[in-house]
Scaffold this motif. Structure first.
Motif, mmCIF file in Angstrom:
data_model
loop_
_atom_site.group_PDB
_atom_site.id
_atom_site.type_symbol
_atom_site.label_atom_id
_atom_site.label_comp_id
_atom_site.label_asym_id
_atom_site.label_seq_id
_atom_site.Cartn_x
_atom_site.Cartn_y
_atom_site.Cartn_z
ATOM 1 N N UNK A 24 92.413 7.022 41.858
ATOM 2 C CA UNK A 24 93.203 8.146 41.378
ATOM 3 C C UNK A 24 93.474 8.277 39.982
ATOM 4 N N UNK A 25 94.297 9.860 39.718
ATOM 5 C CA UNK A 25 94.130 9.816 38.573
ATOM 6 C C UNK A 25 95.422 9.666 38.306
ATOM 7 N N UNK A 26 95.750 9.223 36.369
ATOM 8 C CA UNK A 26 97.377 8.162 36.306
ATOM 9 C C UNK A 26 97.260 8.925 34.833
ATOM 10 N N UNK A 27 98.152 8.764 34.636
ATOM 11 C CA UNK A 27 98.295 9.709 33.206
ATOM 12 C C UNK A 27 98.608 8.560 32.085
ATOM 13 N N UNK A 28 98.855 6.994 32.673
ATOM 14 C CA UNK A 28 98.565 5.757 32.008
ATOM 15 C C UNK A 28 97.325 4.998 31.937
ATOM 16 N N UNK A 35 86.724 4.660 32.753
ATOM 17 C CA UNK A 35 86.536 5.480 33.584
ATOM 18 C C UNK A 35 87.618 6.335 32.898
ATOM 19 N N UNK A 36 87.174 7.618 33.616
ATOM 20 C CA UNK A 36 88.475 9.197 33.467
ATOM 21 C C UNK A 36 88.132 10.387 33.959
ATOM 22 N N UNK A 37 88.864 10.781 34.668
ATOM 23 C CA UNK A 37 88.475 12.463 34.834
ATOM 24 C C UNK A 37 88.920 12.760 33.693
ATOM 25 N N UNK A 38 88.388 14.683 33.191
ATOM 26 C CA UNK A 38 88.417 15.122 32.848
ATOM 27 C C UNK A 38 87.957 15.152 31.355
ATOM 28 N N UNK A 39 88.221 15.031 29.355
ATOM 29 C CA UNK A 39 88.377 14.823 29.135
ATOM 30 C C UNK A 39 87.207 14.774 27.935
ATOM 31 N N UNK A 229 87.912 21.490 27.209
ATOM 32 C CA UNK A 229 87.713 20.285 27.603
ATOM 33 C C UNK A 229 89.094 20.355 28.728
ATOM 34 N N UNK A 230 89.416 19.738 29.851
ATOM 35 C CA UNK A 230 89.786 19.208 30.949
ATOM 36 C C UNK A 230 91.003 17.996 30.402
ATOM 37 N N UNK A 231 91.983 18.740 31.014
ATOM 38 C CA UNK A 231 93.160 17.680 30.803
ATOM 39 C C UNK A 231 92.753 16.150 31.188
ATOM 40 N N UNK A 366 93.224 18.158 37.745
ATOM 41 C CA UNK A 366 92.362 19.490 36.414
ATOM 42 C C UNK A 366 92.928 20.352 36.017
ATOM 43 N N UNK A 367 93.170 21.387 37.176
ATOM 44 C CA UNK A 367 94.235 22.629 36.957
ATOM 45 C C UNK A 367 95.285 23.116 37.238
#
Length: 418
Positions: A24-28, A35-39, A229-231, A366-367
């Protein structure tokens, strides 16, 4: 998938926990700092990047954008290996739905001496050297650092339900004594010298070439050369839970009409066939399964089965029997003689296995800051990796190497976007 019954003191509902780990994506920040999504990507040793050729779209030759970086350490399967997985995508609209616009990369570093090699039996006159204690597999699973992954966080996406590799076979008293590498080489030279030169030359000429093809080596482009880059989001992980299927209760005042009665009224089989043909059962299963944990962006199960978005495209037809929709129990889904499955590893020729897939909610994350509705159009991205976790032949043990892996994209149906 073992069933799990909740306590009656809670909601009193039954549910099932599967072997699939969801991301699950998390800002924290989470416990996994890799591991991360985007960036932007990070490398196994912080400095050794892949060849720049792996950063390019195979359609337009432009630079790709990172979708996912995943800590791939699996000490129960590959002790002494550090692994990292990457999925990249081209952001150009003209490259969508074309093979090569999405690419997968596996980074690997094999600790020196980690490969299982037969040890030569010491000669009687030679004193046996004291062996250094080796890190235990269980210790690495519980957070104790080992020589291969010192300083690296534990992989939350490692599957504890997967079977451990078999233990080493006991020594065979009937086996011939093993010779050292130097002795073996001397024996080969003596044998070649004793043979006619022409025959020895033929033997050398007929020796098979290295299994791994030459890899391109280009400098990795500067970060400023890449598209925006994506967030970046951190990843939280937990095992998938599914509600137990409910048994609908039929009211006592409802009359069930038989198929014969229905056909007499002009409906029946023809209407049923038309309805079922218009319903994509594979997509419905995908939507229902993902919908029970709607915010998942990643599904992970090494040697597991992918959840297909469709069974009508090329990938769906090739993997249908090895997916959640199929009946095959074979985790290795490499291409068979009939053309079914995932292509074999291009580096060593071994079978590939499923490891992870991105789901459509990743696009939403991401968007999230983009106003345009003309965004990414894939339904899921599947990643198949070498079952041996091979390293490039030209990379010594203890150093970092990168191998391209299979990334299969199932695109959204065009009609669904109208």
């Amino acid at each position: 998938m073992p069933p799990y019954e909740s306590d009656s003191s809670d909601e009193g509902e039954d549910y099932t926990e599967t072997n699939v780990l969801l991301g699950y994506a998390s800002e924290k920040p989470s416990g996994d700092t890799v591991s991360h999504l985007g960036g932007h990507p990070t490398w196994l040793d912080g400095k050794t990047a892949p060849s720049g050729a792996l950063a390019k779209c195979k359609v337009c030759n432009g630079l790709l954008t990172l979708l996912l970086e995943l800590n791939g350490d699996l000490p129960e399967h590959f002790p002494g290996h550090e692994r990292r997985l990457y999925i990249w995508s081209c952001r150009k609209k003209t490259c969508r739905r074309k093979e090569g616009s999405v690419r997968g990369i596996r980074g690997v570093r094999v600790a020196k001496g980690a490969a299982s090699k037969p040890k030569a039996t010491p000669k009687p006159e030679e004193p046996r050297q004291e062996e250094k204690p080796q890190p235990q597999l269980g210790a690495s699973l519980f957070g104790v650092k080992n020589g291969a992954s010192s300083g690296a966080p534990a992989n939350p996406f490692a599957n504890p339900f997967s079977s451990n590799p078999p233990s080493a076979n006991p020594a065979n008293p009937f086996a011939k004594p093993l010779l050292s590498a130097e002795t073996q080489e001397e024996n080969k030279e003596e044998a070649s010298a004793a043979l006619p030169q022409t025959f020895a030359e033929k033997v050398r000429l007929s020796s098979p070439p290295p299994t791994q093809p030459a890899r391109p080596h280009e400098p990795w482009p500067a970060e400023s050369a890449f598209p925006p880059a994506f967030p970046c989001y951190f990843l939280d992980a937990e095992y998938e839970t599914l509600d137990a299927p409910s048994t609908p209760q039929i009211p006592s005042n409802v009359r069930i009409e038989t198929e014969a009665e229905s056909s007499e009224k002009g409906g029946g089989k023809e209407d049923k066939d038309v309805f079922e043909s218009s319903l994509d059962k594979t997509f419905q299963k995908f939507a229902d399964r993902v919908g029970q944990n709607a915010e998942q962006i990643l599904r992970y199960e090494f040697k597991g089965k992918p959840l297909l978005y469709s069974d009508s495209d090329t990938i769906g037809k090739a993997l249908a029997s090895h997916s959640e929709n199929g009946t095959s129990s074979n985790a290795k889904v490499s291409v068979s003689k009939g053309g079914k499955g995932i292509p074999r590893c291009q580096s060593c020729g071994a079978d590939r296995v499923f490891e992870a897939q991105l789901t459509t909610h990743a696009i939403t994350e991401l968007e999230a800051d983009e106003m345009s509705i003309d965004g990414m159009e894939w339904g899921t991205i599947l990643l198949g990796v070498c079952s041996r976790d091979c390293k490039p032949n030209d990379v010594p043990e203890g150093e970092v190497g990168y191998v391209e892996e299979w990334a299969g994209v199932q695109w959204e149906e065009l009609a669904s976007r109208k």
